[in-house]
Design a protein around this motif. Structure first.
Motif, PDB file in Angstrom:
ATOM      1  N   ALA A 171      12.310  -8.067  -7.994  1.00  0.00           N
ATOM      2  CA  ALA A 171      11.215  -7.161  -7.623  1.00  0.00           C
ATOM      3  C   ALA A 171      10.548  -7.660  -6.336  1.00  0.00           C
ATOM      4  CB  ALA A 171      10.200  -7.059  -8.755  1.00  0.00           C
ATOM      5  N   LYS A 172      10.355  -8.975  -6.261  1.00  0.00           N
ATOM      6  CA  LYS A 172       9.738  -9.539  -5.054  1.00  0.00           C
ATOM      7  C   LYS A 172      10.630  -9.317  -3.834  1.00  0.00           C
ATOM      8  CE  LYS A 172       6.546 -13.018  -6.757  1.00  0.00           C
ATOM      9  NZ  LYS A 172       6.413 -14.419  -7.150  1.00  0.00           N
ATOM     10  N   GLU A 173      11.937  -9.370  -4.057  1.00  0.00           N
ATOM     11  CA  GLU A 173      12.864  -9.145  -2.938  1.00  0.00           C
ATOM     12  C   GLU A 173      12.746  -7.717  -2.406  1.00  0.00           C
ATOM     13  OE1 GLU A 173      16.630 -10.471  -4.475  1.00  0.00           O
ATOM     14  OE2 GLU A 173      15.885 -12.543  -4.500  1.00  0.00           O
ATOM     15  N   LEU A 174      12.619  -6.769  -3.318  1.00  0.00           N
ATOM     16  CA  LEU A 174      12.414  -5.376  -2.890  1.00  0.00           C
ATOM     17  C   LEU A 174      11.127  -5.255  -2.084  1.00  0.00           C
ATOM     18  CD1 LEU A 174      13.386  -3.320  -6.093  1.00  0.00           C
ATOM     19  CD2 LEU A 174      14.631  -3.376  -3.921  1.00  0.00           C
ATOM     20  N   GLU A 175      10.082  -5.902  -2.576  1.00  0.00           N
ATOM     21  CA  GLU A 175       8.791  -5.811  -1.891  1.00  0.00           C
ATOM     22  C   GLU A 175       8.840  -6.433  -0.501  1.00  0.00           C
ATOM     23  OE1 GLU A 175       6.260  -7.543  -4.917  1.00  0.00           O
ATOM     24  OE2 GLU A 175       5.444  -5.567  -5.423  1.00  0.00           O
ATOM     25  N   LYS A 176       9.623  -7.492  -0.376  1.00  0.00           N
ATOM     26  CA  LYS A 176       9.773  -8.110   0.959  1.00  0.00           C
ATOM     27  C   LYS A 176      10.401  -7.136   1.952  1.00  0.00           C
ATOM     28  CE  LYS A 176       9.956 -13.049  -0.014  1.00  0.00           C
ATOM     29  NZ  LYS A 176      10.883 -14.130  -0.425  1.00  0.00           N
ATOM     30  N   LYS A 177      11.221  -6.225   1.428  1.00  0.00           N
ATOM     31  CA  LYS A 177      11.839  -5.213   2.289  1.00  0.00           C
ATOM     32  C   LYS A 177      10.890  -4.050   2.547  1.00  0.00           C
ATOM     33  CE  LYS A 177      16.468  -6.092   0.470  1.00  0.00           C
ATOM     34  NZ  LYS A 177      17.364  -5.596  -0.602  1.00  0.00           N
ATOM     35  N   GLY A 178       9.669  -4.131   2.033  1.00  0.00           N
ATOM     36  CA  GLY A 178       8.683  -3.084   2.274  1.00  0.00           C
ATOM     37  C   GLY A 178       8.721  -1.967   1.251  1.00  0.00           C
ATOM     38  N   ILE A 179       9.477  -2.141   0.186  1.00  0.00           N
ATOM     39  CA  ILE A 179       9.569  -1.100  -0.849  1.00  0.00           C
ATOM     40  C   ILE A 179       8.442  -1.285  -1.862  1.00  0.00           C
ATOM     41  CG2 ILE A 179      10.980  -0.262  -2.784  1.00  0.00           C
ATOM     42  CD1 ILE A 179      13.444  -1.164  -1.023  1.00  0.00           C
ATOM     43  N   GLU A 180       7.749  -0.185  -2.180  1.00  0.00           N
ATOM     44  CA  GLU A 180       6.678  -0.267  -3.170  1.00  0.00           C
ATOM     45  C   GLU A 180       7.277  -0.223  -4.572  1.00  0.00           C
ATOM     46  OE1 GLU A 180       2.537   1.842  -4.631  1.00  0.00           O
ATOM     47  OE2 GLU A 180       4.229   3.016  -3.873  1.00  0.00           O
ATOM     48  N   VAL A 181       6.960  -1.238  -5.376  1.00  0.00           N
ATOM     49  CA  VAL A 181       7.473  -1.286  -6.744  1.00  0.00           C
ATOM     50  C   VAL A 181       6.334  -0.923  -7.696  1.00  0.00           C
ATOM     51  CG1 VAL A 181       8.400  -2.815  -8.534  1.00  0.00           C
ATOM     52  CG2 VAL A 181       9.206  -3.036  -6.168  1.00  0.00           C
ATOM     53  N   LEU A 182       6.588   0.008  -8.617  1.00  0.00           N
ATOM     54  CA  LEU A 182       5.588   0.340  -9.631  1.00  0.00           C
ATOM     55  C   LEU A 182       5.696  -0.689 -10.757  1.00  0.00           C
ATOM     56  CD1 LEU A 182       5.819   4.244  -9.852  1.00  0.00           C
ATOM     57  CD2 LEU A 182       4.215   2.826  -8.543  1.00  0.00           C
ATOM     58  N   LYS A 183       4.608  -1.380 -11.018  1.00  0.00           N
ATOM     59  CA  LYS A 183       4.667  -2.521 -11.930  1.00  0.00           C
ATOM     60  C   LYS A 183       4.090  -2.200 -13.297  1.00  0.00           C
ATOM     61  CE  LYS A 183       4.696  -5.965  -8.347  1.00  0.00           C
ATOM     62  NZ  LYS A 183       3.814  -6.705  -7.456  1.00  0.00           N
ATOM     63  N   LEU A 184       4.946  -2.200 -14.262  1.00  0.00           N
ATOM     64  CA  LEU A 184       4.515  -2.001 -15.648  1.00  0.00           C
ATOM     65  C   LEU A 184       4.787  -3.281 -16.446  1.00  0.00           C
ATOM     66  CD1 LEU A 184       5.892   1.606 -16.339  1.00  0.00           C
ATOM     67  CD2 LEU A 184       3.650   0.935 -15.466  1.00  0.00           C
ATOM     68  N   ASN A 185       4.855  -4.397 -15.746  1.00  0.00           N
ATOM     69  CA  ASN A 185       5.290  -5.638 -16.408  1.00  0.00           C
ATOM     70  C   ASN A 185       4.180  -6.632 -16.693  1.00  0.00           C
ATOM     71  OD1 ASN A 185       5.122  -6.057 -13.515  1.00  0.00           O
ATOM     72  ND2 ASN A 185       6.083  -8.039 -13.845  1.00  0.00           N
ATOM     73  N   ILE A 186       2.987  -6.467 -16.078  1.00  0.00           N
ATOM     74  CA  ILE A 186       2.012  -7.551 -16.100  1.00  0.00           C
ATOM     75  C   ILE A 186       0.937  -7.351 -17.151  1.00  0.00           C
ATOM     76  CG2 ILE A 186       0.554  -9.022 -14.672  1.00  0.00           C
ATOM     77  CD1 ILE A 186       1.617  -7.497 -12.238  1.00  0.00           C
ATOM     78  N   GLY A 187       0.813  -8.315 -18.067  1.00  0.00           N
ATOM     79  CA  GLY A 187      -0.217  -8.231 -19.098  1.00  0.00           C
ATOM     80  C   GLY A 187      -1.568  -8.706 -18.604  1.00  0.00           C
ATOM     81  N   ASP A 188      -1.965  -8.220 -17.432  1.00  0.00           N
ATOM     82  CA  ASP A 188      -3.204  -8.675 -16.807  1.00  0.00           C
ATOM     83  C   ASP A 188      -4.028  -7.466 -16.372  1.00  0.00           C
ATOM     84  OD1 ASP A 188      -5.240  -9.596 -15.191  1.00  0.00           O
ATOM     85  OD2 ASP A 188      -3.971 -10.964 -14.031  1.00  0.00           O
ATOM     86  N   PRO A 189      -5.054  -7.107 -17.162  1.00  0.00           N
ATOM     87  CA  PRO A 189      -5.847  -5.905 -16.869  1.00  0.00           C
ATOM     88  C   PRO A 189      -6.459  -5.918 -15.471  1.00  0.00           C
ATOM     89  CG  PRO A 189      -6.488  -6.885 -18.991  1.00  0.00           C
ATOM     90  CD  PRO A 189      -5.555  -7.845 -18.334  1.00  0.00           C
ATOM     91  N   ILE A 190      -6.782  -7.121 -14.963  1.00  0.00           N
ATOM     92  CA  ILE A 190      -7.457  -7.235 -13.666  1.00  0.00           C
ATOM     93  C   ILE A 190      -6.556  -6.764 -12.518  1.00  0.00           C
ATOM     94  CG2 ILE A 190      -8.721  -8.845 -12.155  1.00  0.00           C
ATOM     95  CD1 ILE A 190      -9.932  -8.593 -14.930  1.00  0.00           C
ATOM     96  N   LYS A 191      -5.242  -6.757 -12.758  1.00  0.00           N
ATOM     97  CA  LYS A 191      -4.326  -6.300 -11.706  1.00  0.00           C
ATOM     98  C   LYS A 191      -4.341  -4.775 -11.603  1.00  0.00           C
ATOM     99  CE  LYS A 191      -2.573 -10.345 -10.476  1.00  0.00           C
ATOM    100  NZ  LYS A 191      -1.583 -11.122 -11.212  1.00  0.00           N
ATOM    101  N   TYR A 192      -4.953  -4.115 -12.576  1.00  0.00           N
ATOM    102  CA  TYR A 192      -5.058  -2.659 -12.537  1.00  0.00           C
ATOM    103  C   TYR A 192      -6.534  -2.305 -12.304  1.00  0.00           C
ATOM    104  CZ  TYR A 192      -0.328  -3.311 -14.299  1.00  0.00           C
ATOM    105  OH  TYR A 192       0.968  -3.714 -14.442  1.00  0.00           O
ATOM    106  N   ASP A 193      -7.120  -1.396 -13.060  1.00  0.00           N
ATOM    107  CA  ASP A 193      -8.490  -0.971 -12.736  1.00  0.00           C
ATOM    108  C   ASP A 193      -9.538  -1.505 -13.724  1.00  0.00           C
ATOM    109  OD1 ASP A 193      -7.562   0.633 -14.773  1.00  0.00           O
ATOM    110  OD2 ASP A 193      -8.584   2.452 -14.087  1.00  0.00           O
TER     111      ASP A 193
END
Lengths: 396, 396
Positions: free
Chosen positions: A22-44
């Motif tokens: 996923a990080k490799e895609l992001e390095k290429k400038g591609i936006e990845v939709l992240k449904l993987n992180i159990g961290d509420p602060i990363k959302y709203d």
């Protein structure tokens, strides 16, 4: 090259295997939709203001000293009160404030497990329940939880897997990754098995107040006859995972946990203490208003219901709607390789999820986990892509 | 009773043996003068205001998310800059931000030591250098440091104690508990031994800027040919021990530490991260004004000089005046049992110190450690009592 220890090489981190591409895609400038992180602060979500204020005040007052290894007394008093509210009878001497539940797990497994000794953990499970027993030369064994039965544990499977080497049974309730919340009857049955075998229970309650409809009932109240170590912390309910403040509470019966308590305390003293100023934030969290919890759950409910609706509409997907926490463990019909599924979904549609076998190679396979933390618009875009992916899906 | 693991029972905590009776005195309402705690905040020091403000701001901005396991990138950048200032060439990929130096030691020893493998540590030493290698089934061996030579390490003793099982040599410089600061020549000699034996060095630099007269020279600059892991953090120099923010920096040579790096990183990911908001406080500490350090050292110098004067006046006591940190390791002529000495001093005069053998049963015995952190009036009262005690001293 200087070789590393065998112990350190035993640490697997399945979730990482999907984060790297996923990080490799992001390095290429591609936006990845992240449904993987159990961290509420990363959302709203944000840590409630009165909690932040209390912690900031502690920082400004130079509460920068080492705290007692077992944690600030006033915080332990608040924890005792909280547990009393659940009908759990402990004192401040039974509590160790830790650097998150993760450190609590390290302290417990290191104190309980000699080489080859076993611990029963749910399958699927939160990965540190596999990592740390293994790290300390023990053996984690997963017991079956049954999707068709709302991901409830299967007591017969627990009975089958108990051996003379078993030291404890862990229960994560509400559960990560399935979102299950267990009936009292099941807790009682597991407690009976523990009592019969003279072992203790670990009760991970980090999502205790994140139930959509139920009121949390503490396993320690249900099973007053079984020695138990309770785990909780500020991370999820009070929306501050990066503060790294949790606790373990030893709810003993007839002094059966005295030796393990000593093993935990020795370690706790050697590592000095959890950070001091944010302990005072947790104190404010426990003693202050709790109304942010309902607001959080209202948001999560809307998002859960949205995902459940979308999943029901997509051919080949199904999900047991979670009763608590903020994860959904989605089944893919006929999936032969869930890791490949997740990696292809990432590569083709730029949606990041976690493969079920990362939570248990036996009972997690054929699934993927998402978080229902992002706003509906975000989920909508993600599930549009997942829907497309399922339509185009080949033989995975 | 359910038995605890052998591993957890191996953790000894000598310093605790004197704290327990001190607490008992306090429970009786007796005021104990404490010269035992390496925590400036417990005396008349505060975390500098600009550092507190930055951390409080991070808290108020809800920087409550999990940070990357290796630490916030901007903090790692600041650490790279700091190390560059010492002539040390590392990148942000070489750094792991940790929950204090204690956690860094755990990560390193767990990554480096298979059962029975050895680590050379100074004698006397900071106790976790004994605790954690033992905890992870390794063997800590203490090398001699020589009081008559300003507590410099004895390279011949290091050579004698190196075996095929030795994985690393640790240097704590400036030193706890002796306050020694090592000549470059000695560092070079230790580095040569490491290079000859193809092992790495651990350089604990937590007191780097707490030198009374010298300018710190980094061992990594002196020994560019030896793989090294550098340890540091916010605790001492920036007066925030209870924030639990430190780091380890892997200064590799020819990829020799690649495997151990992998072993460290696996563990770092499994335990998630150090707390996030106080990392931003450390960022402010590294990038902001440094003038509090001179003020701190001026206070400590006055207190050190006062203690040195008093010790010189008391029959039977002597001390090598420390060049750095805030400890003084005082010798008691003809002392046969330093733990008994310390316990009697506590019981009779209510002054709490730590027995030298708690830092090393071989090279620490016959000494006690104090901190020169308290104000002179406090030290005056304590040393009046110590003086009385020495006059009345019987056969200890």
């Amino acid at each position: 090259m200087i070789p590393a220890s065998i112990r350190s090489k035993r640490i697997e981190y399945a979730i990482r295997d999907v984060v790297v591409p996923a990080k490799e895609l992001e390095k290429k400038g591609i936006e990845v939709l992240k449904l993987n992180i159990g961290d509420p602060i990363k959302y709203d979500f944000k840590t409630p203001e009165h909690i932040r204020k209390a912690a900031a005040e502690a920082v400004m007052n130079s509460r920068s000293e080492y705290s007692p290894s077992e944690g600030l007394l006033e915080l332990r008093e608040a924890i005792v009160d909280k547990e009393k509210g659940y009908g759990v009878d402990i004192t401040t001497d039974d509590i160790v404030v830790t650097t998150g539940v993760t450190e609590a797990l390290m302290l417990i497994f290191a104190a309980a497990l000699d080489p080859g000794q076993e611990i029963l953990v749910p399958g699927p499970t939160y990965p540190p329940y596999i990592t740390y027993p293994t790290f300390y030369d023990g053996i984690p064994k997963t017991y079956r939880t049954v999707e068709e039965d709302g991901w409830h544990p299967d007591p017969d499977d627990i009975r089958k897997k108990i051996s003379r080497k078993t030291k404890a049974i862990a229960v994560i309730n509400p559960n990560n990754p399935t979102g299950a919340y267990y009936d009292e009857r099941i807790i009682r049955e597991i407690a009976d098995i523990a009592a019969e075998n003279d072992i203790f229970m670990i009760s991970d309650e980090i999502y205790d107040k994140m139930l959509y409809d139920n009121e949390f009932v503490s396993p320690a109240k249900i099973a007053k006859d079984v020695p138990m170590i309770i785990l909780n912390g500020i991370s999820k309910v009070y929306l501050a995972p990066g503060w790294r403040i949790g606790y373990l509470a030893i709810r003993d019966v007839d002094g059966k946990l005295e030796d393990i308590r000593d093993g935990i305390m020795r370690q706790a003293r050697a590592r000095l203490c959890a950070n001091t100023p944010l302990q005072l934030g947790y104190l404010a969290a426990l003693k202050g208003p709790q109304d942010h919890i309902k607001k959080t759950m209202d948001k999560l409910r809307e998002r859960r219901d949205y995902v459940a609706k979308r999943v029901a509409e997509i051919d080949g997907l199904s999900v047991v709607p979670p009763k608590g926490a903020f994860y959904m463990f989605i089944k893919v019909d006929g999936c032969r390789d869930d890791k490949k599924f997740v990696l292809e979904l990432l590569r083709e549609k730029h949606v990041l999820t976690v493969h079920g076998s990362g939570f248990c190679p036996i009972y997690g396979k054929g699934h993927f986990r998402i978080v229902n933390l992002p706003p509906v618009e975000y989920l909508e875009e993600a599930f549009n892509r997942i829907e497309e992916f399922m339509k185009e899906r080949k033989n995975i």
